[in-house]
Design an enzyme around this catalytic site. Structure first.
Site, PDB file in Angstrom:
ATOM      1  N   ARG A   1       0.869  -1.188   0.000  1.00 44.33           N
ATOM      2  CA  ARG A   1       0.000   0.000   0.000  1.00 44.33           C
ATOM      3  C   ARG A   1       0.906   1.239   0.000  1.00 44.33           C
ATOM      4  O   ARG A   1       1.542   1.529   1.006  1.00 44.33           O
ATOM      5  CB  ARG A   1      -0.899   0.030   1.244  1.00 44.33           C
ATOM      6  CG  ARG A   1      -1.838  -1.153   1.438  1.00 44.33           C
ATOM      7  CD  ARG A   1      -2.962  -1.228   0.424  1.00 44.33           C
ATOM      8  NE  ARG A   1      -3.776  -0.038   0.334  1.00 44.33           N
ATOM      9  CZ  ARG A   1      -4.807   0.235   1.149  1.00 44.33           C
ATOM     10  NH1 ARG A   1      -5.122  -0.593   2.131  1.00 44.33           N
ATOM     11  NH2 ARG A   1      -5.521   1.336   0.976  1.00 44.33           N
TER      12      ARG A   1
ATOM     13  N   ASP B   1      -3.887   9.095   6.298  1.00 48.17           N
ATOM     14  CA  ASP B   1      -2.909   8.067   5.932  1.00 48.17           C
ATOM     15  C   ASP B   1      -1.510   8.637   5.783  1.00 48.17           C
ATOM     16  O   ASP B   1      -0.530   7.934   5.986  1.00 48.17           O
ATOM     17  CB  ASP B   1      -3.343   7.380   4.639  1.00 48.17           C
ATOM     18  CG  ASP B   1      -4.503   6.430   4.867  1.00 48.17           C
ATOM     19  OD1 ASP B   1      -4.254   5.221   4.995  1.00 48.17           O
ATOM     20  OD2 ASP B   1      -5.653   6.894   4.965  1.00 48.17           O
TER      21      ASP B   1
END
Length: 352
Positions: free
Chosen positions: A94, A244
């Site tokens: 990711r 994030d």
């Protein structure tokens, strides 16, 4: 599933393996996946069995330890070389969540600094992974309390809007944005949570609402396109979301749809807060334009419950995140307290 879960921990270490709550099956089914190999951990992160930046970091730390246990050599240089390959595998899962890279870097540094035998290095790596997990839980609880302190003081209890899932499922437990909400609920200052459904993977509808139900926190699910309307109707007092990655100037990457939510909040003069661990701040990036944005398979848009909902031949664009400029953010709620985005530079140069 009708029964409630008292404590939600998405990543649990036990004996020689990791239990992960399979978040792709919630809320229909509560299921735990056993992970005993680093390759399986990488796949679990990539397929979003485990998700949320802090939880990904914790999972990656255990993935590094599992990878270390798979290395069969007594030569230190060979061990480190193989451990670097495990790190590369996990890094590729990711690209946007900075906690992934932060946790991997801490695990590698631990291996470099441990001067004992290979077996002693492995033991130290397990302790470091457990420490990262414990730190994150304490961090989230501190974020919740700092967030509670800056929430608007209103005659009535607060109505808080959140996006995606930044709760226990996204962390080691308790949550960041949902941690603030939990603290407000604990202190009887919360009237209701409004949870954006969060297309296309519906983390708000599936996960945030599920967490709220577990704790009897009043929750109303709305579609992403309803948020501005709810603000216009004076149904929302404050917006709290997770992150994030946060660039050095305060620009923040979060789940797609966050940017438009921030624009709507500013238009309606509603405070917009980002709750995230300080480790989410990437001082190596000058601004949000440098944050890598993960693009996912268009099938997440074209299909619902494995059924096609779009015309055949249509094309799809599916960025998983967007970047909210710092000037739309009221404050960054961290374990160090709430920071105004334009004050981050002082932390970088060590004035705090």
């Amino acid at each position: 599933m009708n029964s409630t879960i008292n404590q939600i921990y998405p990543v649990i270490w036990q004996d020689d393996h990791v239990y992960l709550i399979d978040q792709t099956r919630l809320p229909e089914e509560y299921n735990q996946v056993i992970i005993s190999r680093s390759t399986d951990m990488a796949q679990a992160i990539k397929t979003m069995i485990v998700r949320g930046a802090p939880a990904i970091g914790v999972a990656a730390a255990y993935g590094m330890y599992l990878g270390a246990t798979e290395i069969q050599t007594s030569d230190r240089s060979q061990f480190i070389e193989h451990l670097e390959k495990v790190a590369d595998l996990l890094r590729q899962t990711r690209p946007t969540a900075v906690n992934l890279f932060w946790a991997i870097a801490r695990m590698l540094r631990t291996a470099y600094e441990e001067t004992g035998t290979i077996e002693e290095i492995k033991i130290t790596l397990l302790k470091k992974a457990q420490s990262i997990q414990a730190e994150d839980l304490a961090t989230c609880q501190a974020i919740g309390d700092h967030g509670l302190a800056i929430l608007p003081r209103t005659p009535e209890k607060l109505r808080i809007l959140t996006h995606c899932n930044a709760g226990s499922l996204a962390t080691a437990g308790y949550g960041t944005a949902l941690g603030v909400i939990r603290s407000a609920w604990r202190e009887q200052r919360l009237a209701r949570v409004y949870a954006d459904e969060t297309r296309p993977r519906l983390q708000g509808a599936r996960l945030t609402a599920w967490e709220c139900v577990q704790e009897n926190i009043p929750v109303t699910i709305i579609t992403d396109s309803m948020a501005a309307h709810c603000m216009q109707q004076k149904m929302i007092d404050v917006v709290v979301v997770g992150a994030d990655r946060i660039a050095g100037n305060g620009d923040t990457a979060n789940k797609i749809g966050t940017y438009s939510l921030a624009i709507a909040a500013q238009a309606h003069q509603i405070p917009f807060y980002v709750a995230a661990p300080f480790s989410t701040i990437d001082f190596n990036l000058a601004d949000g334009s440098q944050i890598p944005i993960e693009e996912r398979n268009g099938r997440e848009i074209s299909h619902f419950n494995h059924n096609s909902i779009c015309a055949e031949g249509a094309e799809f664009y599916n960025p998983a995140f967007d970047v909210t400029p710092a000037n739309l953010i009221t404050g960054l709620i961290t374990e160090k307290g709430t920071i105004e985005p334009d004050s981050l530079i002082k932390y970088k140069i060590g004035q705090y």
